[in-house]
Design a protein around this motif. Structure first.
Motif, PDB file in Angstrom:
ATOM      1  N   VAL A 126       0.851  -1.187   0.000  1.00  0.00           N
ATOM      2  CA  VAL A 126       0.000   0.000   0.000  1.00  0.00           C
ATOM      3  C   VAL A 126       0.886   1.236   0.000  1.00  0.00           C
ATOM      4  O   VAL A 126       1.747   1.387   0.870  1.00  0.00           O
ATOM      5  N   VAL A 127       0.688   2.076  -0.983  1.00  0.00           N
ATOM      6  CA  VAL A 127       1.391   3.351  -1.026  1.00  0.00           C
ATOM      7  C   VAL A 127       0.368   4.442  -0.753  1.00  0.00           C
ATOM      8  O   VAL A 127      -0.698   4.476  -1.372  1.00  0.00           O
ATOM      9  N   TRP A 128       0.691   5.312   0.203  1.00  0.00           N
ATOM     10  CA  TRP A 128      -0.234   6.388   0.548  1.00  0.00           C
ATOM     11  C   TRP A 128       0.127   7.638  -0.237  1.00  0.00           C
ATOM     12  O   TRP A 128       1.306   7.954  -0.436  1.00  0.00           O
ATOM     13  N   GLU A 129      -0.924   8.332  -0.600  1.00  0.00           N
ATOM     14  CA  GLU A 129      -0.824   9.602  -1.314  1.00  0.00           C
ATOM     15  C   GLU A 129       0.216  10.549  -0.686  1.00  0.00           C
ATOM     16  O   GLU A 129       1.034  11.134  -1.381  1.00  0.00           O
ATOM     17  N   CYS A 130       0.207  10.656   0.655  1.00  0.00           N
ATOM     18  CA  CYS A 130       1.083  11.623   1.313  1.00  0.00           C
ATOM     19  C   CYS A 130       2.551  11.183   1.261  1.00  0.00           C
ATOM     20  O   CYS A 130       3.442  11.967   1.589  1.00  0.00           O
ATOM     21  N   GLN A 131       2.802   9.950   0.854  1.00  0.00           N
ATOM     22  CA  GLN A 131       4.181   9.473   0.753  1.00  0.00           C
ATOM     23  C   GLN A 131       4.761   9.750  -0.624  1.00  0.00           C
ATOM     24  O   GLN A 131       5.872   9.333  -0.928  1.00  0.00           O
ATOM     25  N   LEU A 132       3.981  10.435  -1.451  1.00  0.00           N
ATOM     26  CA  LEU A 132       4.406  10.693  -2.822  1.00  0.00           C
ATOM     27  C   LEU A 132       4.643  12.176  -3.086  1.00  0.00           C
ATOM     28  O   LEU A 132       4.594  12.638  -4.222  1.00  0.00           O
ATOM     29  N   GLN A 133       4.872  12.921  -2.013  1.00  0.00           N
ATOM     30  CA  GLN A 133       5.247  14.334  -2.162  1.00  0.00           C
ATOM     31  C   GLN A 133       6.638  14.390  -2.793  1.00  0.00           C
ATOM     32  O   GLN A 133       7.406  13.434  -2.672  1.00  0.00           O
ATOM     33  N   PRO A 134       6.953  15.522  -3.458  1.00  0.00           N
ATOM     34  CA  PRO A 134       8.275  15.616  -4.102  1.00  0.00           C
ATOM     35  C   PRO A 134       9.433  15.253  -3.170  1.00  0.00           C
ATOM     36  O   PRO A 134      10.399  14.629  -3.594  1.00  0.00           O
ATOM     37  N   LYS A 135       9.302  15.604  -1.873  1.00  0.00           N
ATOM     38  CA  LYS A 135      10.404  15.346  -0.933  1.00  0.00           C
ATOM     39  C   LYS A 135      10.472  13.892  -0.490  1.00  0.00           C
ATOM     40  O   LYS A 135      11.493  13.437   0.015  1.00  0.00           O
ATOM     41  N   THR A 136       9.366  13.152  -0.600  1.00  0.00           N
ATOM     42  CA  THR A 136       9.327  11.803  -0.025  1.00  0.00           C
ATOM     43  C   THR A 136       9.204  10.695  -1.058  1.00  0.00           C
ATOM     44  O   THR A 136       9.405   9.524  -0.733  1.00  0.00           O
ATOM     45  N   ILE A 137       8.883  11.051  -2.294  1.00  0.00           N
ATOM     46  CA  ILE A 137       8.541  10.007  -3.266  1.00  0.00           C
ATOM     47  C   ILE A 137       9.711   9.052  -3.529  1.00  0.00           C
ATOM     48  O   ILE A 137       9.522   7.836  -3.608  1.00  0.00           O
ATOM     49  N   GLU A 138      10.921   9.601  -3.595  1.00  0.00           N
ATOM     50  CA  GLU A 138      12.056   8.740  -3.922  1.00  0.00           C
ATOM     51  C   GLU A 138      12.276   7.693  -2.819  1.00  0.00           C
ATOM     52  O   GLU A 138      12.423   6.508  -3.099  1.00  0.00           O
ATOM     53  N   GLU A 139      12.259   8.156  -1.566  1.00  0.00           N
ATOM     54  CA  GLU A 139      12.429   7.235  -0.446  1.00  0.00           C
ATOM     55  C   GLU A 139      11.305   6.191  -0.416  1.00  0.00           C
ATOM     56  O   GLU A 139      11.547   4.996  -0.220  1.00  0.00           O
ATOM     57  N   THR A 140      10.085   6.654  -0.628  1.00  0.00           N
ATOM     58  CA  THR A 140       8.940   5.740  -0.639  1.00  0.00           C
ATOM     59  C   THR A 140       9.103   4.669  -1.705  1.00  0.00           C
ATOM     60  O   THR A 140       8.924   3.478  -1.447  1.00  0.00           O
ATOM     61  N   MET A 141       9.486   5.099  -2.908  1.00  0.00           N
ATOM     62  CA  MET A 141       9.540   4.146  -4.010  1.00  0.00           C
ATOM     63  C   MET A 141      10.735   3.203  -3.884  1.00  0.00           C
ATOM     64  O   MET A 141      10.677   2.071  -4.354  1.00  0.00           O
ATOM     65  N   LEU A 142      11.794   3.674  -3.233  1.00  0.00           N
ATOM     66  CA  LEU A 142      12.913   2.757  -2.985  1.00  0.00           C
ATOM     67  C   LEU A 142      12.490   1.653  -2.018  1.00  0.00           C
ATOM     68  O   LEU A 142      12.915   0.503  -2.142  1.00  0.00           O
ATOM     69  N   ARG A 143      11.635   2.012  -1.058  1.00  0.00           N
ATOM     70  CA  ARG A 143      11.109   0.992  -0.142  1.00  0.00           C
ATOM     71  C   ARG A 143      10.192   0.021  -0.883  1.00  0.00           C
ATOM     72  O   ARG A 143      10.207  -1.189  -0.632  1.00  0.00           O
ATOM     73  N   VAL A 144       9.405   0.560  -1.803  1.00  0.00           N
ATOM     74  CA  VAL A 144       8.563  -0.314  -2.631  1.00  0.00           C
ATOM     75  C   VAL A 144       9.440  -1.275  -3.423  1.00  0.00           C
ATOM     76  O   VAL A 144       9.174  -2.473  -3.505  1.00  0.00           O
ATOM     77  N   GLU A 145      10.523  -0.732  -3.980  1.00  0.00           N
ATOM     78  CA  GLU A 145      11.429  -1.549  -4.791  1.00  0.00           C
ATOM     79  C   GLU A 145      12.033  -2.681  -3.949  1.00  0.00           C
ATOM     80  O   GLU A 145      12.138  -3.824  -4.404  1.00  0.00           O
ATOM     81  N   LEU A 146      12.431  -2.362  -2.713  1.00  0.00           N
ATOM     82  CA  LEU A 146      12.960  -3.389  -1.815  1.00  0.00           C
ATOM     83  C   LEU A 146      11.948  -4.502  -1.577  1.00  0.00           C
ATOM     84  O   LEU A 146      12.268  -5.688  -1.622  1.00  0.00           O
ATOM     85  N   LEU A 147      10.695  -4.091  -1.307  1.00  0.00           N
ATOM     86  CA  LEU A 147       9.639  -5.077  -1.080  1.00  0.00           C
ATOM     87  C   LEU A 147       9.425  -5.943  -2.316  1.00  0.00           C
ATOM     88  O   LEU A 147       9.260  -7.161  -2.224  1.00  0.00           O
ATOM     89  N   LEU A 148       9.456  -5.310  -3.493  1.00  0.00           N
ATOM     90  CA  LEU A 148       9.286  -6.065  -4.746  1.00  0.00           C
ATOM     91  C   LEU A 148      10.383  -7.112  -4.892  1.00  0.00           C
ATOM     92  O   LEU A 148      10.123  -8.265  -5.241  1.00  0.00           O
ATOM     93  N   ASN A 149      11.608  -6.694  -4.614  1.00  0.00           N
ATOM     94  CA  ASN A 149      12.728  -7.622  -4.764  1.00  0.00           C
ATOM     95  C   ASN A 149      12.644  -8.757  -3.757  1.00  0.00           C
ATOM     96  O   ASN A 149      12.940  -9.908  -4.084  1.00  0.00           O
ATOM     97  N   ASP A 150      12.216  -8.446  -2.538  1.00  0.00           N
ATOM     98  CA  ASP A 150      11.974  -9.496  -1.534  1.00  0.00           C
ATOM     99  C   ASP A 150      10.949 -10.507  -2.055  1.00  0.00           C
ATOM    100  O   ASP A 150      11.135 -11.720  -1.942  1.00  0.00           O
ATOM    101  N   ASN A 151       9.871  -9.974  -2.612  1.00  0.00           N
ATOM    102  CA  ASN A 151       8.801 -10.846  -3.097  1.00  0.00           C
ATOM    103  C   ASN A 151       9.297 -11.724  -4.241  1.00  0.00           C
ATOM    104  O   ASN A 151       8.955 -12.901  -4.332  1.00  0.00           O
ATOM    105  N   PHE A 152      10.112 -11.142  -5.109  1.00  0.00           N
ATOM    106  CA  PHE A 152      10.650 -11.885  -6.245  1.00  0.00           C
ATOM    107  C   PHE A 152      11.531 -13.027  -5.761  1.00  0.00           C
ATOM    108  O   PHE A 152      11.412 -14.161  -6.220  1.00  0.00           O
ATOM    109  N   LEU A 153      12.404 -12.726  -4.800  1.00  0.00           N
ATOM    110  CA  LEU A 153      13.294 -13.757  -4.260  1.00  0.00           C
ATOM    111  C   LEU A 153      12.491 -14.867  -3.581  1.00  0.00           C
ATOM    112  O   LEU A 153      12.780 -16.053  -3.765  1.00  0.00           O
ATOM    113  N   ALA A 154      11.491 -14.471  -2.815  1.00  0.00           N
ATOM    114  CA  ALA A 154      10.674 -15.469  -2.119  1.00  0.00           C
ATOM    115  C   ALA A 154       9.975 -16.391  -3.111  1.00  0.00           C
ATOM    116  O   ALA A 154       9.849 -17.590  -2.888  1.00  0.00           O
TER     117      ALA A 154
END
Ligand SMILES: [Zn+2]
Length: 183
Positions: A126-154
């Protein structure tokens, strides 16, 4: 519902629905696409019609508006994966009970959808709207990317095991799935 709202309330609600700037879901899609991730949108065959479906990762991504999906601690429902923000938006003081109930129902529906996905072997992000502000979007999406990679490995871990241990686990499974006679 509209009958219950004063013009100020309606304005407040509409401002929550139509946020300023780019649609949050589009921001997530654009980031994923730029980083080489491919996905499908609103796949009807997947429970809960997630905003973004990534079959390769068996992952469903929901991009939730903070108001309607209740990104609040005070409702007492923990949000998954990327945390809770108590200050991103507030429930209006007027007609407060009406809004709390409405949002709580939305949250319950969300939780049911996430549960069905989990039960079908999908991971939910779940990605929240407020986590996609210009200042936070990169950090948020890097966390999403980590989760994706975890899921892929699993997902792909079983293919890495050696031939011998595959055979062994098949024997175990065959033994466990013996039909029980005489009941
Ligand atoms: Zn929020």
């Amino acid at each position: 519902m509209t009958d219950r709202l004063t013009p100020q309330q309606r304005h407040y609600v509409m401002s929550r629905i139509h946020g300023k700037g780019t649609k949050p879901e589009l921001l997530v899609r654009q980031w994923l696409w730029r980083h080489g991730y491919r996905y499908r949108l609103n796949v009807k065959s997947v429970p809960g019609k997630p905003d973004i479906v990534m079959r390769k990762y068996r992952t469903a991504i929901f991009v939730n508006g903070c108001f309607w999906h209740g990104h609040f601690v005070e409702l007492g429902v923990e949000s998954v994966e990327l945390g809770v923000n108590s200050s991103c938006c507030k429930i209006p003081q007027t007609n407060r009970e009406f809004w709390v109930n409405k949002i709580r129902r939305n949250q319950e529906r969300d939780q049911r959808n996430y549960q069905v996905l989990h039960d079908n072997g999908w991971q939910v992000i779940v990605v929240w709207e407020c986590q996609l502000q210009p200042k936070t979007i990169e950090e948020t999406m890097l966390r999403v990317e980590l989760l994706l990679n975890d899921n892929f490995l699993a997902l792909h871990q079983p293919k890495v095991v050696s031939y011998a241990s595959v055979e062994e686990s098949e024997v175990t499974m065959a033994a466990e799935s013996q039909p029980v006679y005489g009941q």
